[in-house]
Write an enzyme that holds these catalytic residues in place. Structure first.
Site, PDB file in Angstrom:
ATOM      1  N   ARG A 182       0.829  -1.206   0.000  1.00  0.00           N
ATOM      2  CA  ARG A 182       0.000   0.000   0.000  1.00  0.00           C
ATOM      3  C   ARG A 182       0.873   1.271   0.000  1.00  0.00           C
ATOM      4  NH1 ARG A 182      -5.831   1.161   0.657  1.00  0.00           N
ATOM      5  NH2 ARG A 182      -5.834   3.365   1.176  1.00  0.00           N
ATOM      6  N   LEU A 202      -5.556   8.489   2.130  1.00  0.00           N
ATOM      7  CA  LEU A 202      -4.233   8.908   1.672  1.00  0.00           C
ATOM      8  C   LEU A 202      -3.222   8.586   2.771  1.00  0.00           C
ATOM      9  CD1 LEU A 202      -5.504  12.238   0.138  1.00  0.00           C
ATOM     10  CD2 LEU A 202      -4.641  10.247  -1.135  1.00  0.00           C
ATOM     11  N   ASN A 210     -10.960  17.340   1.630  1.00  0.00           N
ATOM     12  CA  ASN A 210     -11.850  16.216   1.349  1.00  0.00           C
ATOM     13  C   ASN A 210     -13.281  16.645   1.613  1.00  0.00           C
ATOM     14  OD1 ASN A 210     -12.855  13.674   0.793  1.00  0.00           O
ATOM     15  ND2 ASN A 210     -12.145  12.746   2.702  1.00  0.00           N
ATOM     16  N   THR A 211     -14.183  16.179   0.779  1.00  0.00           N
ATOM     17  CA  THR A 211     -15.599  16.448   1.025  1.00  0.00           C
ATOM     18  C   THR A 211     -16.275  15.163   1.487  1.00  0.00           C
ATOM     19  OG1 THR A 211     -17.691  17.163   0.046  1.00  0.00           O
ATOM     20  CG2 THR A 211     -16.070  16.248  -1.479  1.00  0.00           C
ATOM     21  N   HIS A 212     -17.047  15.295   2.563  1.00  0.00           N
ATOM     22  CA  HIS A 212     -17.641  14.124   3.215  1.00  0.00           C
ATOM     23  C   HIS A 212     -19.149  14.342   3.380  1.00  0.00           C
ATOM     24  CE1 HIS A 212     -18.029  10.678   5.740  1.00  0.00           C
ATOM     25  NE2 HIS A 212     -18.468  11.382   6.751  1.00  0.00           N
ATOM     26  N   ASP A 250      -6.203  14.912   7.455  1.00  0.00           N
ATOM     27  CA  ASP A 250      -5.081  14.526   8.311  1.00  0.00           C
ATOM     28  C   ASP A 250      -4.975  13.004   8.269  1.00  0.00           C
ATOM     29  OD1 ASP A 250      -7.069  13.561   9.957  1.00  0.00           O
ATOM     30  OD2 ASP A 250      -6.713  14.982  11.592  1.00  0.00           O
ATOM     31  N   GLY A 277      -6.192  10.748  10.127  1.00  0.00           N
ATOM     32  CA  GLY A 277      -7.362   9.996  10.599  1.00  0.00           C
ATOM     33  C   GLY A 277      -8.407   9.809   9.502  1.00  0.00           C
ATOM     34  N   ASP A 285     -11.608  11.075   8.252  1.00  0.00           N
ATOM     35  CA  ASP A 285     -12.539  12.209   8.279  1.00  0.00           C
ATOM     36  C   ASP A 285     -12.445  12.997   9.588  1.00  0.00           C
ATOM     37  OD1 ASP A 285     -13.405  11.365   5.762  1.00  0.00           O
ATOM     38  OD2 ASP A 285     -14.972  10.108   6.590  1.00  0.00           O
TER      39      ASP A 285
HETATM   40  C1  GAR Z   1     -19.781  12.421  -2.344  1.00  0.00           C
HETATM   41  O1  GAR Z   1     -20.995  12.494  -1.656  1.00  0.00           O
HETATM   42  C2  GAR Z   1     -18.623  12.398  -1.375  1.00  0.00           C
HETATM   43  O2  GAR Z   1     -18.811  13.171  -0.248  1.00  0.00           O
HETATM   44  C3  GAR Z   1     -18.590  10.933  -1.018  1.00  0.00           C
HETATM   45  O3  GAR Z   1     -18.780  10.285  -2.240  1.00  0.00           O
HETATM   46  C4  GAR Z   1     -19.623  11.088  -3.070  1.00  0.00           C
HETATM   47  C5  GAR Z   1     -18.959  11.231  -4.416  1.00  0.00           C
HETATM   48  O4  GAR Z   1     -19.836  11.763  -5.356  1.00  0.00           O
HETATM   49  N1  GAR Z   1     -17.359  10.607  -0.378  1.00  0.00           N
HETATM   50  C6  GAR Z   1     -17.285   9.832   0.701  1.00  0.00           C
HETATM   51  O5  GAR Z   1     -18.240   9.244   1.190  1.00  0.00           O
HETATM   52  C7  GAR Z   1     -15.889   9.664   1.266  1.00  0.00           C
HETATM   53  N2  GAR Z   1     -15.946   9.314   2.653  1.00  0.00           N
HETATM   54  P1  GAR Z   1     -19.316  12.191  -6.812  1.00  0.00           P
HETATM   55  O6  GAR Z   1     -18.399  11.076  -7.323  1.00  0.00           O
HETATM   56  O7  GAR Z   1     -20.559  12.319  -7.623  1.00  0.00           O
HETATM   57  O8  GAR Z   1     -18.574  13.501  -6.669  1.00  0.00           O
END
Ligand code: GAR
Length: 205
Positions: free
Chosen positions: A70, A98, A112-114, A146, A148, A150
C-alpha cells in the site's frame, strides 16, 4: 477581474465525479481563481475520468492492487500528483485513505468532502449511518485531510434535513446538491483569499 494566477487543483475521484464536474464548471469562469490541472483515480472506467477526458484535463489512474505494498501505491500517487504542481489537492469522492507519504508532501493543502456533519458518521457510509441513527439533520463537511478517517480541521459545513420518507439514495442525492455548492463556494474562496489553519481552526482570507 481574472485572478492573476489561478490556484492549481488536482482532483482525486473514485466514482461518478459530480463534485469534480461542479469544480470544472466553476473553473470555466476566469474570475473563479482556480483551474483543474489534473484528475487522478484509483480505478478505471469511471464517469469521473470520462468527465476529465471530455474537459480535456490530463488524468491518471493508480490502482492499489497493481502495487505490492500500500505504501508503494501511496508513493506513486504522491509522485504523479506532484508532477502537476498543485496548490490544492481535492479528494472529491476518492474512496481511499491517503497515506503518510502523500500527506508528508501535501499535508495542510489536501481537502476532502464528506457527506455527513463531522464529527458524526465518518467513513464510507455517512448517509446510511445518519439514516440508521434517525438524525433529523445531517449534511456535508469540507475538511483538511489529516492521518485519521474524516477527522481533519473543518473548513465548511452545510446542514441538510432528513425527510421521513428518505432512503439512502434520496438522502445522499440531496446532500450532494449541498455538497457541490459548498465545495465550489469554499474552494473558490480558499483559492482567491488564501487560508490559515491554527489549532484546528481554519480561517479563509
Ligand atoms: C460524495 O458524496 C462524497 O462526499 C462521497 O462520495 C460522493 C462522491 O460523489 N465521499 C465519501 O463518502 C468519502 N468518505 P461524486 O463522485 O458524484 O462527486
Amino acid at each position: 477581474m481574472p485572478h492573476p494566477s489561478p490556484s492549481r487543483l488536482v482532483v482525486l475521484v473514485s466514482g461518478s465525479g459530480t463534485n469534480l464536474q461542479a469544480l470544472l464548471d466553476a473553473c470555466a469562469d476566469p474570475a473563479y481563481g482556480a483551474e483543474v490541472v489534473a484528475v487522478g483515480a484509483d480505478r478505471d472506467g469511471i464517469e469521473g475520468l470520462a468527465r476529465a477526458e471530455r474537459a480535456g484535463i490530463p488524468h491518471f489512474v493508480h490502482r492499489v492492487k497493481d502495487f505490492d505494498q500500500r505504501s508503494e501505491w501511496d508513493h506513486a500517487l504522491a509522485e504523479t500528483v506532484a508532477e502537476h504542481r498543485p496548490d490544492l489537492v481535492i479528494s472529491a469522492g476518492f474512496m481511499k485513505l491517503l497515506g503518510p507519504d502523500f500527506l508528508a508532501r501535501f499535508g495542510g493543502r489536501v481537502l476532502n468532502t464528506h457527506p455527513a456533519l463531522s464529527p458524526s458518521f465518518p467513513g464510507m457510509h455517512g448517509p446510511a449511518e445518519a439514516l440508521a441513527h434517525g438524525v433529523k439533520v445531517t449534511g456535508c463537511t469540507l475538511f483538511v485531510v489529516d492521518e485519521g478517517v474524516d477527522t481533519g480541521p473543518i473548513v465548511a459545513q452545510a446542514a441538510v434535513e432528513v425527510l421521513d420518507d428518505d432512503d439512502v439514495e434520496t438522502l445522499h442525492e440531496r446532500i450532494k446538491v449541498s455538497e457541490r455548492q459548498l465545495l465550489v463556494d469554499t474552494i473558490g474562496r480558499m483559492a482567491r483569499e488564501g487560508f490559515t489553519i491554527d489549532n484546528r481552526k481554519v480561517r479563509i482570507g
